[in-house]
Design a protein around this motif. Structure first.
Motif, PDB file in Angstrom:
ATOM      1  N   SER A  25       0.848  -1.256   0.001  1.00 56.36           N
ATOM      2  CA  SER A  25       0.052   0.078  -0.032  1.00 56.36           C
ATOM      3  C   SER A  25       0.974   1.325   0.062  1.00 56.36           C
ATOM      4  N   PHE A  27       1.580   2.633   2.509  1.00 54.21           N
ATOM      5  CA  PHE A  27       0.893   3.685   3.627  1.00 54.21           C
ATOM      6  C   PHE A  27       1.459   3.268   5.068  1.00 54.21           C
ATOM      7  N   ASN A  45       2.018  -1.031  10.945  1.00 55.18           N
ATOM      8  CA  ASN A  45       1.140  -2.039  10.053  1.00 55.18           C
ATOM      9  C   ASN A  45       2.316  -2.911   9.349  1.00 55.18           C
ATOM     10  N   GLU A  47       2.471  -5.619   6.452  1.00 55.81           N
ATOM     11  CA  GLU A  47       1.454  -6.190   5.377  1.00 55.81           C
ATOM     12  C   GLU A  47       2.177  -7.579   4.922  1.00 55.81           C
ATOM     13  N   ALA A  57      -1.564  -1.157  12.435  1.00 51.37           N
ATOM     14  CA  ALA A  57      -0.327  -0.506  13.485  1.00 51.37           C
ATOM     15  C   ALA A  57      -1.263  -0.761  14.731  1.00 51.37           C
ATOM     16  N   GLU A  58      -2.232  -0.197  14.917  1.00 46.79           N
ATOM     17  CA  GLU A  58      -3.174  -0.254  16.365  1.00 46.79           C
ATOM     18  C   GLU A  58      -3.161  -1.626  17.123  1.00 46.79           C
TER      19      GLU A  58
HETATM   20  N1  THU Z   1      -3.822   0.646   8.243  1.00 45.98           N
HETATM   21  C1  THU Z   1      -3.529   0.610   9.809  1.00 45.98           C
HETATM   22  O1  THU Z   1      -2.284   0.226   9.941  1.00 45.98           O
HETATM   23  N2  THU Z   1      -4.436   1.419  10.408  1.00 45.98           N
HETATM   24  C2  THU Z   1      -5.520   1.834  10.117  1.00 45.98           C
HETATM   25  O2  THU Z   1      -6.232   2.374  10.889  1.00 45.98           O
HETATM   26  C3  THU Z   1      -5.855   1.937   8.618  1.00 45.98           C
HETATM   27  C4  THU Z   1      -5.098   0.889   7.826  1.00 45.98           C
HETATM   28  C5  THU Z   1      -3.011  -0.042   7.526  1.00 45.98           C
HETATM   29  C6  THU Z   1      -3.456  -1.346   6.880  1.00 45.98           C
HETATM   30  C7  THU Z   1      -2.675  -1.231   5.583  1.00 45.98           C
HETATM   31  O3  THU Z   1      -1.210  -1.784   5.859  1.00 45.98           O
HETATM   32  C8  THU Z   1      -2.464  -0.183   5.083  1.00 45.98           C
HETATM   33  O4  THU Z   1      -2.745   0.872   6.277  1.00 45.98           O
HETATM   34  C9  THU Z   1      -3.354   0.334   3.844  1.00 45.98           C
HETATM   35  O5  THU Z   1      -4.622   0.005   4.363  1.00 45.98           O
END
Ligand code: THU
Length: 131
Positions: A25, A27, A45, A47, A57-58
């Motif tokens: 992602s 992200f 997070n 993946e 991450a949470e």
């Molecule tokens: N993700 C989180 O770690 N926390 C969130 O609250 C939203 C999504 C991560 C999951 C994935 O690795 C990436 O962000 C994109 O969805």
């Protein structure tokens, strides 16, 4: 009992975000839990090529805190890539509910700009088995 300011917790969450494994992602998300013992637990997070196997991450931070013996989680801080505040996904809200009935969830853009919630704000009319 060690004390952390919100600012310090956000700084740690930004550090945790650097450990994000998010090649799919791109992200990155970082999280920090402040446990009742006063210790902090970082999460990022992580993946996987099989997408559903990844973890937010949470949940990484919460499961670390619980796995290390914390019974009460006082705070959860979340920071993410980009310039926006990120709010926990639906699955993470259910997990937060399980472990943080009375804690605070801090969604931060940076060390100064953040929003603070309870799980009842984020997940009203929730599903529970325990009273
Ligand atoms: N993700 C989180 O770690 N926390 C969130 O609250 C939203 C999504 C991560 C999951 C994935 O690795 C990436 O962000 C994109 O969805």
């Amino acid at each position: 009992k060690e004390k952390y300011t919100n600012k310090q917790l956000i700084k740690l969450a930004l550090k945790a975000k650097e450990n994000s494994y998010s090649p799919y992602s791109n992200f990155a998300v970082g999280a920090v839990v402040l446990g009742g013992s006063g210790k902090v637990y970082m999460g990022a997070n992580v993946e996987n090529a099989s997408f559903p196997a990844g973890c937010c991450a949470e949940r990484s931070a919460i499961y670390s805190a619980i796995s290390n013996g914390e019974k009460v989680l006082d705070k959860l801080v979340i920071v993410a890539s980009g310039n926006d505040i990120v709010y926990p996904c639906g699955i993470c809200r259910q997990v937060i509910l399980e472990h943080m009935k009375n804690g605070k969830i801090i969604c931060a853009k940076n060390e100064i700009e953040y929003e603070e919630f309870s799980i009842d704000d984020l997940l009203p009319k929730s599903f529970n088995l325990k009273k």
